[in-house]
Design a protein around this motif. Structure first.
Motif, mmCIF file in Angstrom:
data_model
loop_
_atom_site.group_PDB
_atom_site.id
_atom_site.type_symbol
_atom_site.label_atom_id
_atom_site.label_comp_id
_atom_site.label_asym_id
_atom_site.label_seq_id
_atom_site.Cartn_x
_atom_site.Cartn_y
_atom_site.Cartn_z
ATOM 1 N N LEU A 267 44.568 42.189 53.357
ATOM 2 C CA LEU A 267 43.897 42.673 52.149
ATOM 3 C C LEU A 267 44.298 41.844 50.937
ATOM 4 N N SER A 268 45.574 41.509 50.848
ATOM 5 C CA SER A 268 46.044 40.692 49.736
ATOM 6 C C SER A 268 45.345 39.344 49.712
ATOM 7 N N GLU A 269 45.175 38.723 50.882
ATOM 8 C CA GLU A 269 44.516 37.419 50.951
ATOM 9 C C GLU A 269 43.051 37.531 50.553
ATOM 10 N N SER B 65 49.081 48.683 58.404
ATOM 11 C CA SER B 65 50.260 47.955 58.863
ATOM 12 C C SER B 65 50.549 46.852 57.847
ATOM 13 N N ASN B 66 51.739 46.269 57.921
ATOM 14 C CA ASN B 66 52.068 45.180 57.000
ATOM 15 C C ASN B 66 51.125 43.992 57.190
ATOM 16 N N ARG B 67 50.708 43.745 58.421
ATOM 17 C CA ARG B 67 49.760 42.647 58.651
ATOM 18 C C ARG B 67 48.426 42.912 57.952
ATOM 19 N N GLU B 68 47.988 44.163 57.966
ATOM 20 C CA GLU B 68 46.731 44.502 57.308
ATOM 21 C C GLU B 68 46.869 44.423 55.793
ATOM 22 N N GLN C 27 49.025 41.701 39.859
ATOM 23 C CA GLN C 27 49.667 40.553 40.475
ATOM 24 C C GLN C 27 50.736 40.983 41.472
ATOM 25 N N ALA C 28 51.438 42.073 41.167
ATOM 26 C CA ALA C 28 52.504 42.515 42.058
ATOM 27 C C ALA C 28 51.968 42.869 43.432
ATOM 28 N N ILE C 29 50.814 43.521 43.469
ATOM 29 C CA ILE C 29 50.267 43.922 44.761
ATOM 30 C C ILE C 29 49.688 42.723 45.494
ATOM 31 N N GLN D 58 32.440 45.861 55.960
ATOM 32 C CA GLN D 58 33.031 46.990 56.673
ATOM 33 C C GLN D 58 34.533 46.807 56.833
ATOM 34 N N ARG D 59 34.942 45.565 57.073
ATOM 35 C CA ARG D 59 36.382 45.312 57.212
ATOM 36 C C ARG D 59 37.101 45.540 55.882
ATOM 37 N N VAL D 60 36.510 45.083 54.799
ATOM 38 C CA VAL D 60 37.130 45.268 53.480
ATOM 39 C C VAL D 60 37.211 46.758 53.149
ATOM 40 N N LEU D 61 36.147 47.508 53.436
ATOM 41 C CA LEU D 61 36.167 48.955 53.189
ATOM 42 C C LEU D 61 37.277 49.622 54.003
ATOM 43 N N TYR D 62 37.411 49.204 55.264
ATOM 44 C CA TYR D 62 38.478 49.764 56.110
ATOM 45 C C TYR D 62 39.848 49.489 55.493
ATOM 46 N N LEU D 63 40.074 48.256 55.035
ATOM 47 C CA LEU D 63 41.372 47.898 54.473
ATOM 48 C C LEU D 63 41.642 48.636 53.159
ATOM 49 N N LEU D 64 40.634 48.750 52.305
ATOM 50 C CA LEU D 64 40.816 49.452 51.031
ATOM 51 C C LEU D 64 41.102 50.931 51.255
ATOM 52 N N ARG D 65 40.353 51.555 52.159
ATOM 53 C CA ARG D 65 40.591 52.968 52.461
ATOM 54 C C ARG D 65 41.966 53.163 53.090
ATOM 55 N N GLY D 66 42.331 52.261 53.973
ATOM 56 C CA GLY D 66 43.642 52.371 54.609
ATOM 57 C C GLY D 66 44.766 52.183 53.624
#
Length: 397
Positions: A26-28, A19-22, A66-68, A4-12
């Motif tokens: 997601l990158s991590e 936010s930059n923290r999010e 890789q850039a993202i 659910q957290r991954v889905l939230y981050l991908l949709r966001g």
């Protein structure tokens, strides 16, 4: 992996509301779980949900991937080597799903169709004394009473004591506990330096994004029949709807009134005009006795000085908010205008030698690159030649 957290981050991310923290989170996740089939399934799910919003369904390159994952804005102080081979097996499986998330926010793509050179099996991103890295998330907050706090140095949950009130720093924003007499009369100023940007949320739920060299002064608590703020520089607003409390933005002699909408205001002191671009909803522009209403896709141009004229024109929304989405967008833009934006973002001086280039810039380029890479890409357009002397860009025809 928390599905659910991954889905939230991908949709966001695809909706550009993280936010930059999010984004870092997601990158991590993408780096640590890149070979997990479940991640691919979740990306496919989000891709299917938002397929109708995608302008370009072409498969992005591994360089884009890789850039993202290695956004220089968030990791400007790290030296790291990225092995492309470790991504390729996962890349081919996820490329279709990742297209909607990556296209438009990553490595530069010019309208002239220039192809990026092959950099070999490894891409080395380093920060040295000579490298000039892009801007990053940083800002200061001037509290009631005059104390200045650097937000990028605050830890999550930090309490800030004022005279008769306490503020909390959570999720990149300042929060209040209730509203006493001191809070009801208190205002604060959020300010980004050149080379900085910041996103926060006001007490009414309105989200604001500040570009480099910008500021917003606002009440800690909106308690009157209007929600009024004052800005300098460039700020994007996503206003929380409240029909009983209009939201009013003051930018020098201009005021912008809305009920609930999203729009961009560019009001740098060194510019000759204030530009307000409406993304959705409606706004009312006013300077002196002159009033004009904007429709989505329109931009109001207000010249500074004695004239009260407000010129309205239809514009490309993507161009107006490109900075918020992580890239520069140039459309027949003269060199001086483009270099102002670049100079603010990288916090460098710009100097011109000889005649000014007369060819405008067209295309888009990521704000994630270090300055030398960005200038090399601009030179490929043939518009001008660029050299770097410490923190100064030299522009020649």
């Amino acid at each position: 992996m928390d599905e659910q957290r991954v889905l939230y981050l991908l949709r966001g991310y695809i909706q550009n509301r993280l936010s930059n923290r999010e984004k870092i989170e997601l990158s991590e996740i993408m780096k640590s779980d890149g070979d997990n089939p479940l991640l691919g399934e979740l990306m496919e799910e989000v891709f299917a949900e938002h397929r109708h919003t995608i302008k370009d369904s072409s498969t992005p390159s591994s360089q884009m991937w890789q850039a993202i994952l290695n956004d220089a804005r968030f990791f400007a102080n790290e030296e790291r080597t990225i092995n492309r081979k470790s991504f390729l097996s996962t890349w081919y499986y996820l490329a279709g799903a990742a297209a909607c998330i990556l296209v438009g926010y990553t490595i530069y793509f010019f309208q002239q169709g220039i192809e990026m050179p092959n950099r070999g099996d490894e891409i080395l991103i380093t920060t040295t004394e000579k490298a000039i890295t892009p801007g990053r998330e940083q800002a200061t907050l001037t509290l009631p009473g005059g104390k200045v706090v650097a937000l990028d140095s605050l830890k999550e949950g930090t309490s800030l004591q004022g005279e008769g009130f306490t503020l909390r720093f959570e999720d990149g924003q300042i929060k209040t506990d209730g509203a006493n007499d001191q809070l009801l009369s208190a205002t604060t100023t959020l300010r980004t330096p050149h080379g900085g940007e910041y996103q926060t949320r006001l007490s009414d739920g309105t989200s604001v994004w500040l570009n480099a060299g910008s500021s917003i002064t606002y009440p800690l608590v909106f308690h009157t029949d209007k929600r009024e703020v004052t800005i300098t520089g460039e700020v994007f607003f996503d206003v929380e709807k409240d029909r009983n409390k209009p939201f009013v933005v003051h930018a020098e002699e201009t005021s912008i009134t809305v009920l609930g909408t999203s729009f961009n205001v560019s009001a740098y002191p060194e510019d000759m005009a204030i530009r307000t671009t409406l993304i959705e909803g409606s706004v009312r522009m006013q300077k002196g006795q002159k009033v004009k209403n904007l429709l989505p896709g329109q931009q109001a141009l207000v010249q500074k000085g004695e004239s009260n004229d407000i010129t309205v024109q239809t514009v490309d929304i993507e161009e107006a908010i490109a900075w918020k989405n992580g890239y520069f967008y140039f459309h027949k833009e003269d060199i001086q205008s483009a270099m102002k934006k670049i100079g603010r973002w990288y916090n460098v001086e710009v100097k011109y030698e000889g005649e000014l280039p007369d060819r405008g810039l067209d295309g888009t380029i990521s704000r994630m690159e270090d300055l030398r890479q960005l200038l090399d890409a601009l030179e490929l357009t043939g518009a001008a030649q660029f050299s770097l002397e410490e923190r100064r860009i030299i522009v020649r025809k």
